[in-house]
Design an enzyme around this catalytic site. Structure first.
Site, PDB file in Angstrom:
ATOM      1  N   SER A  69       0.979  -1.111  -0.162  1.00 46.38           N
ATOM      2  CA  SER A  69      -0.132  -0.023   0.185  1.00 46.38           C
ATOM      3  C   SER A  69       0.865   1.163   0.021  1.00 46.38           C
ATOM      4  O   SER A  69       0.339   2.350  -0.267  1.00 46.38           O
ATOM      5  CB  SER A  69      -0.853   0.012   1.216  1.00 46.38           C
ATOM      6  OG  SER A  69      -0.172  -0.147   2.214  1.00 46.38           O
ATOM      7  N   GLU A  70       2.144   1.295   0.421  1.00 49.01           N
ATOM      8  CA  GLU A  70       3.017   2.314   0.153  1.00 49.01           C
ATOM      9  C   GLU A  70       3.587   2.516  -1.060  1.00 49.01           C
ATOM     10  O   GLU A  70       4.594   3.119  -1.262  1.00 49.01           O
ATOM     11  CB  GLU A  70       4.082   2.135   1.243  1.00 49.01           C
ATOM     12  CG  GLU A  70       3.478   2.163   2.743  1.00 49.01           C
ATOM     13  CD  GLU A  70       2.923   3.546   3.159  1.00 49.01           C
ATOM     14  OE1 GLU A  70       2.840   4.495   2.285  1.00 49.01           O
ATOM     15  OE2 GLU A  70       2.714   3.616   4.301  1.00 49.01           O
TER      16      GLU A  70
END
Length: 185
Positions: A69-70
């Site tokens: 998700s980063e």
């Protein structure tokens, strides 16, 4: 592929050395227009080559596994810093503590940190995985090779994953030494 093997090696090493726990943290490497990054949901100490996602610099997924998700943070760094070939984003405890107690930057405690890191700015808190986090972190990082993210962790960069990893260790050592010196006052 060499990128996958390196990501597995340094992901496991990050967990072994206490630089991250559980699902936290992610590493990436850039080769040309491709970015190799930990897959979403992968656990650092159990990483396998099959848990490495591949995306393009514009964020298009190339592999069958979804990126962390980063990924926005990693892509923003690669776009803003063409000299960077690897990014380490980890959640070490002393770095998080320091980023919660300090506002501007982590003091440089050792000569080694001064040589290899210069300065370690602190980016204000932004929600994890967001474009705001990516933009704020890259703006604070500027031409530095390390930045703390308030209450979140650290990001280091390098010409190789090995370099980015050891800079992350050096940031955590600096945060630990700073914290220990503060508790003795």
């Amino acid at each position: 592929m060499i990128e996958r093997m390196a990501l597995v090696k340094y992901s496991r090493l990050a967990h072994e050395r206490g630089l991250t726990a559980a699902f936290g943290g992610n590493l990436s490497m850039r080769r040309g227009n491709l970015v190799f990054i930990k897959a979403t949901g992968a656990v650092m100490d159990e990483m396998t080559a099959g848990q490495v996602a591949v995306i393009t610099l514009d964020g298009r997924q190339v592999s069958g596994v979804r990126p962390s998700s980063e990924y926005r943070l990693h892509l923003a760094i690669y776009r803003g810093r063409p000299d960077v070939r690897a990014v380490a984003h980890l959640h070490p405890p002393y770095s998080i503590a320091a980023s919660s107690l300090l506002e501007d930057e982590l003091p440089i405690v050792t000569p080694e940190a001064g040589i290899y890191l210069g300065r370690i700015p602190i980016a204000p808190f932004m929600p994890a995985g967001t474009e705001e986090l990516a933009e704020t972190t890259v703006a604070e990082m500027g031409d530095c090779d390390a930045v703390l993210m308030a209450r979140h962790g650290l990001v280091t960069v390098g010409r190789s994953l090995r370099e980015a990893f050891y800079k992350a260790e050096l940031v955590e050592e600096s945060a630990k030494l700073w914290y220990m010196s503060m508790t003795r006052r």
